[in-house]
Design an enzyme around this catalytic site. Sequence first.
Site, short mmCIF file in Angstrom:
data_model
loop_
_atom_site.label_atom_id
_atom_site.label_comp_id
_atom_site.label_asym_id
_atom_site.label_seq_id
_atom_site.Cartn_x
_atom_site.Cartn_y
_atom_site.Cartn_z
N ARG A 178 0.83 -1.23 0.00
CA ARG A 178 0.00 0.00 0.00
C ARG A 178 0.86 1.28 0.00
O ARG A 178 0.51 2.29 0.61
CB ARG A 178 -0.95 0.03 1.21
CG ARG A 178 -1.93 -1.07 1.27
CD ARG A 178 -2.96 -1.06 0.14
NE ARG A 178 -3.72 -2.27 0.18
CZ ARG A 178 -3.37 -3.38 -0.48
NH1 ARG A 178 -2.30 -3.41 -1.27
NH2 ARG A 178 -4.10 -4.47 -0.40
N SER A 229 -10.64 -0.75 3.80
CA SER A 229 -9.99 -1.10 5.08
C SER A 229 -9.45 0.16 5.71
O SER A 229 -8.78 0.95 5.04
CB SER A 229 -8.82 -2.06 4.83
OG SER A 229 -9.31 -3.23 4.23
N GLU A 304 -4.79 3.35 6.60
CA GLU A 304 -4.72 3.21 5.14
C GLU A 304 -5.57 4.33 4.51
O GLU A 304 -5.22 4.89 3.48
CB GLU A 304 -5.27 1.84 4.73
CG GLU A 304 -5.12 1.55 3.25
CD GLU A 304 -5.47 0.11 2.88
OE1 GLU A 304 -5.19 -0.82 3.68
OE2 GLU A 304 -6.02 -0.08 1.80
C1 LIG Z 1 -15.62 -0.78 -0.46
C2 LIG Z 1 -14.16 -0.51 -0.67
C3 LIG Z 1 -13.29 -1.57 -0.84
C4 LIG Z 1 -11.92 -1.33 -1.05
N1 LIG Z 1 -11.08 -2.41 -1.20
C5 LIG Z 1 -9.77 -2.19 -1.44
C6 LIG Z 1 -8.87 -3.29 -1.63
O1 LIG Z 1 -9.27 -4.45 -1.61
N2 LIG Z 1 -7.56 -3.02 -1.85
C7 LIG Z 1 -7.09 -1.74 -1.89
O2 LIG Z 1 -5.88 -1.56 -2.11
N3 LIG Z 1 -7.90 -0.67 -1.71
C8 LIG Z 1 -9.23 -0.88 -1.49
N4 LIG Z 1 -10.07 0.20 -1.30
C9 LIG Z 1 -9.52 1.56 -1.28
C10 LIG Z 1 -9.62 2.27 -2.65
O3 LIG Z 1 -10.55 1.65 -3.48
C11 LIG Z 1 -8.28 2.30 -3.34
O4 LIG Z 1 -7.33 2.92 -2.53
C12 LIG Z 1 -8.37 3.04 -4.69
O5 LIG Z 1 -7.23 2.76 -5.40
C13 LIG Z 1 -8.56 4.53 -4.51
O6 LIG Z 1 -8.71 5.13 -5.78
P1 LIG Z 1 -9.43 6.54 -5.92
O7 LIG Z 1 -9.35 6.94 -7.34
O8 LIG Z 1 -10.78 6.48 -5.33
O9 LIG Z 1 -8.47 7.46 -5.06
P2 LIG Z 1 -8.82 8.70 -4.05
O10 LIG Z 1 -9.50 8.10 -2.87
O11 LIG Z 1 -9.59 9.71 -4.83
O12 LIG Z 1 -7.40 9.22 -3.72
C14 LIG Z 1 -6.51 8.46 -2.93
C15 LIG Z 1 -5.14 9.14 -2.94
O13 LIG Z 1 -4.59 9.04 -4.25
C16 LIG Z 1 -4.13 10.31 -4.68
N5 LIG Z 1 -4.27 10.36 -6.13
C17 LIG Z 1 -5.39 10.13 -6.85
N6 LIG Z 1 -5.13 10.26 -8.16
C18 LIG Z 1 -3.83 10.58 -8.28
C19 LIG Z 1 -2.96 10.84 -9.39
N7 LIG Z 1 -3.39 10.82 -10.65
N8 LIG Z 1 -1.65 11.11 -9.13
C20 LIG Z 1 -1.19 11.16 -7.86
N9 LIG Z 1 -1.96 10.93 -6.78
C21 LIG Z 1 -3.27 10.63 -6.98
C22 LIG Z 1 -5.03 11.31 -3.96
O14 LIG Z 1 -4.41 12.58 -3.84
C23 LIG Z 1 -5.20 10.63 -2.61
O15 LIG Z 1 -4.11 10.96 -1.76
C24 LIG Z 1 -11.44 -0.01 -1.09
C25 LIG Z 1 -12.33 1.07 -0.95
C26 LIG Z 1 -13.68 0.82 -0.75
C27 LIG Z 1 -14.61 1.99 -0.61
#
Ligand SMILES: Cc1cc2nc3c(=O)[nH]c(=O)nc-3n(C[C@H](O)[C@H](O)[C@H](O)COP(=O)(O)OP(=O)(O)OC[C@H]3O[C@@H](n4cnc5c(N)ncnc54)[C@H](O)[C@@H]3O)c2cc1C
Length: 315
Positions: A178, A229, A304
Amino acid sequence: MINRKIDFSRIFSDQVGLPLKSSVFLRDHSNFRIGGEADYFFEATSIKELVSSIHVAREHSFPYYIIGGGNNLLFDDNGFRGLIIKNGAKGIKQGGKETEIEVLSGTPLKDLLLFLVEKGLSNLEFLAGIPGTIGGAVFGNAGAFEQSIGDFLLEAVLLDEKGKQAKVKRDYFEFNYRQSVLRKKQDILLEAVFELKEGGKDRIKALMDEKLEERENKHPPHSIACAGSYFKNPVLPSGEKIPAATLLEKVGAKNMRVGGAAVYSGHSNFIINKERASARDVIQLAEKLKHLVRERFGVEFEEEVIFLPAGSVVP
Ligand SMILES: Cc1cc2nc3c(=O)[nH]c(=O)nc-3n(C[C@H](O)[C@H](O)[C@H](O)COP(=O)(O)OP(=O)(O)OC[C@H]3O[C@@H](n4cnc5c(N)ncnc54)[C@H](O)[C@@H]3O)c2cc1C
């Protein structure tokens, strides 16, 4: 501050050629459904818009923050004093080699997986069911079932801290559990190239369905507001990784509540917005859980989920 806000809005629309939205509720851009108003909000629909919006904010030292799908974020009850840039730059294509896939960073993971099934390309099936964009996933090296997105990233294009676009190889990201270098630097991911392998479409689809089913059995359903998580699984000095949920269950976390925030009954490492929770409720509940685990096991949990304080300055 008021004048500075008006000035920034005018400068932004002059330079980017598009207007900013003001006073936008961040809860509408977060899977946690928590968060007050951001002063300004802009959704970039192309890499050009993404880059120029960041340039303007940096040039004028105006606080800004990039979001993808808002699935790993906890916004402040007081919103954000600055500009939230939502990355909606989407696009997927096959590269020089048919097994190399070039993806724009605002592309949702689920769009990528649909594309891979259609093209019969395998490796990323483990991502099925993880919500978010490529940018958010690479930032936190998203993964499941002992695999992570960074394992298959070949190279990428970044907007670096100096505002230049740079092509970097996988090693640059220092991927770990992560973890990626993007957590430490102000680099923004613009595009990623993944190295995949050919596989039968039916088999790929069946593998994805299998992963989805496994997740559905332990994760909250999509209708429940959360950010995945809450804590990383702690790694002991011996290198052994223990599920955070195991320790949380032992300290009686299940169904614990603070205000509207609660621990999900089906999985103790999920804090959910059960009933109009505030960010404050979530943070207080998380602190309580951390304290219990520290007292009982001497283990320090690390979040996380990322909390964005209203006043953070990200110039
Ligand atoms: C129900 C549920 C289940 C999940 N299960 C998992 C799992 O199994 N495994 C897992 O790893 N995660 C899981 N997650 C967490 C999440 O889905 C991941 O972390 C996902 O990759 C976040 O993507 P996002 O676009 O929503 O990022 P955001 O939440 O919008 O951003 C997260 C971070 O990434 C940064 N960011 C976004 N885009 C960029 C970019 N282009 N360049 C640089 N930085 C950037 C943002 O500034 C922020 O700090 C889960 C979440 C939920 C709600």
